[in-house]
Design a protein around this motif. Structure first.
Motif, PDB file in Angstrom:
ATOM      1  N   GLU A 191       6.110  -5.252  -5.740  1.00 43.72           N
ATOM      2  CA  GLU A 191       6.336  -6.033  -4.519  1.00 43.72           C
ATOM      3  C   GLU A 191       7.167  -7.266  -4.843  1.00 43.72           C
ATOM      4  N   ARG A 231       7.707  -3.443   3.794  1.00 48.32           N
ATOM      5  CA  ARG A 231       6.304  -3.773   4.014  1.00 48.32           C
ATOM      6  C   ARG A 231       5.741  -4.371   2.727  1.00 48.32           C
ATOM      7  N   THR A 232       4.628  -5.103   2.858  1.00 52.92           N
ATOM      8  CA  THR A 232       3.940  -5.629   1.682  1.00 52.92           C
ATOM      9  C   THR A 232       2.587  -4.942   1.552  1.00 52.92           C
ATOM     10  N   ARG A 233       1.958  -5.059   0.372  1.00 49.68           N
ATOM     11  CA  ARG A 233       0.638  -4.442   0.156  1.00 49.68           C
ATOM     12  C   ARG A 233      -0.366  -4.995   1.169  1.00 49.68           C
ATOM     13  N   LEU A 250       0.527   0.790   1.462  1.00 44.66           N
ATOM     14  CA  LEU A 250       1.498   0.271   2.421  1.00 44.66           C
ATOM     15  C   LEU A 250       1.268   0.975   3.745  1.00 44.66           C
TER      16      LEU A 250
END
Length: 520
Positions: free
Chosen positions: A336, A206-208, A292
């Motif tokens: 990230e 996942r990304t921020r 996240l």
């Protein structure tokens, strides 16, 4: 001929028909993977109705993706999946042995041998072979050069994947590899465009939540929430009342106060199982917290274990701030990777963790490399846990010789069941040399005689030259647990299939959800 005799013959024919049907289905499944075994094994292409293609020589992948309708065939596929779940490799071997046991068993039934006697003999033969395999297993240390050979063979001679696997194994350590609850194959992550590497940490795919949140944090306190990070809900009917609306405002205020606790504690990474409300996102973003959301439960638990965080529900944020602090984890670095669109958590305060990152140029290739890496990782762990035996089908052939010695001790017609085990144990070796372009009947006899003459159970065939060589000296080895589990599960499924003498179509029944009827 009397009517009684006709009925008896008809009954026998029906039972043989059921056995033959099952045997044919099992043979079809085995034939789907037999061409993939050994160093000269080839790939299989699987195509779905939309034209999507998977090219692989991984047995369990083929069995998992191929269309299977026959009940007996499904039983064999489940056996292969069980092999994969338990030891992570050897699915093709298990399938070939099981298929041979069933087919040879049916042949004996056709000749007039009672099924119960065949099963009795199969049990005796498998028991003898299992004891032999366990005795032949040689312990292996994590720094033994043969461990790389295990990784290379299971990893289909991919040098880079073998090196990655060994590095990860040494990083987590022998004690972790011996833990039955830990699976090294689960540390494998494959990404298109990634470079091959092993690092101490975990990956969250996942990304921020937004670009205003920090992309990198050093020395981060970590909060793991096994829930949604949203205010408690109120039913729409209640909102229509003054009391309900006031309760709604109260819950909103409580929620904001709970989010503020996270900020006051100095938390810099929040990992959430489900969604995050706009209000929480805004407050945490302003405070420089990376969030996240919608993280898979598996990744959430891995991150919690690595950082030492304890999973909590959103209601847990109602606790006193000092109590919440005890539930936090810590990581040396969190960042990230924008190119790969994932977040890495490194140097956690909890359990040591390793990630094997495998890259490739396309989705199709990266999928196959992931399967290869997982096979290699599983084989390495199995070798550390249970030792190694000679590979290339040599140890199964030696086990067949051992079973043949025990055949003289078996009474009556059960000996025909023992014969089934002997033939089944020859099957992996026969298919390996056949895939290499040699006559399997000739090579089986040559190696069988050589093993007996030289009293070496590790003799096999060089698939390049056809010469008889010592597999252990050549470094052609397999994890003993893979062989042991393959034989055990193959014996169990073969017995289950051979015991079926009648196939009956079930009548239509109501489905559990009451939505009509289905035919089984």
């Amino acid at each position: 001929m009397s009517l009684k005799q006709v009925n008896r013959d008809t009954e026998v024919d029906e039972r043989l028909a059921a056995l033959m049907t099952n045997a044919n289905a099992v043979r079809a499944v085995a034939s789907a993977v037999e061409g993939t075994i050994g160093p000269k094994g080839l790939d299989t292409m699987l195509v779905d109705k939309f034209g999507e293609v998977v090219i692989t020589n991984d047995g369990v992948t083929i069995l998992d993706l191929m269309e299977v309708n026959h009940p007996a065939a499904k039983m064999l596929v489940k056996t292969a999946k069980s092999q994969q779940e338990q030891v992570g490799d050897g699915t093709t071997t298990a399938t070939l042995i099981a298929g041979s046991l069933v087919n040879n068993g049916v042949e004996q039934v056709v000749k007039g041998v009672p099924v119960v006697r065949i099963i009795e003999g199969i049990r005796a033969g498998v028991k003898t072979a299992l004891a032999f395999l366990q005795k032949e297993a040689q312990p292996l240390d994590i720094n033994d050069p043969l461990l790389k050979r295990v990784a290379l063979i299971a990893g289909r001679e991919h040098e880079d994947i073998a090196e990655l696997t060994l590095e990860a194994a040494r990083l987590v350590g022998k004690n972790k590899l011996l833990d039955p609850n830990f699976k090294l194959l689960e540390t494998v992550v494959a990404e298109v465009g990634a470079k091959n590497e092993v690092f101490q940490g975990v990956v969250i795919n996942r990304t921020r939540m937004n670009r205003q949140m920090p992309a990198e944090i050093m020395g981060a306190k970590v909060l793991a929430i096994d829930d949604a990070l949203e205010p408690e809900e109120i039913e729409e009917e209640a909102l229509a009342t003054e009391a309900g609306f006031n309760r709604f405002l109260q819950l909103q205020e409580e929620f904001r106060n709970n989010i503020q606790k996270i900020v006051e504690l100095g938390v810099k990474l929040v990992i959430v199982d489900r969604s995050v409300s706009d209000a929480a996102e805004e407050i945490l973003s302003d405070a420089g917290v990376m969030v996240l959301q919608r993280v898979s439960n598996k990744e959430l638990r891995k991150a919690a274990e690595h950082t030492g965080a304890r999973l909590i529900k959103r209601t847990g944020l109602k606790k006193d701030i000092s109590e919440i602090e005890k539930l936090l984890g810590w990581a040396e670095r969190v960042y990230e990777d924008e190119k790969l669109e994932h977040v890495r958590i490194l140097g956690g305060a909890g359990e040591s963790a390793a990630t094997i990152l495998v890259g490739a140029g396309t989705e199709e290739v990266v999928g196959e490399r992931e399967r290869i890496a997982k096979d290699a990782a599983a084989a390495v762990q199995a070798a550390i846990q249970g030792g190694i035996v000679a590979g290339g089908g040599a140890i199964e052939l030696a086990a067949a010789r051992e079973v043949e010695k025990e055949r003289q001790k078996v009474r009556g017609m059960a000996a025909f069941g023992v014969d089934c085990v002997i033939e089944a144990l020859k099957r992996p070796f026969s298919q390996i040399v056949s895939n290499a372009g040699f006559n399997p009947l000739e090579k089986v006899e040559e190696v069988w005689a050589a093993q007996a003459r030289e009293e070496k159970n590790s003799l096999g065939v060089d698939c390049d030259t056809g010469d008889i060589v010592d597999m252990l000296e050549r470094g052609i080895v397999d994890p003993a647990p893979v062989k042991i589990h393959a034989l055990r599960t193959a014996g169990e499924v073969a017995e289950a299939i051979l015991r079926i003498d009648t196939i009956i179509k079930k009548k239509e029944t109501d489905t559990p959800d009451g939505r009509g009827k289905k035919e089984l």
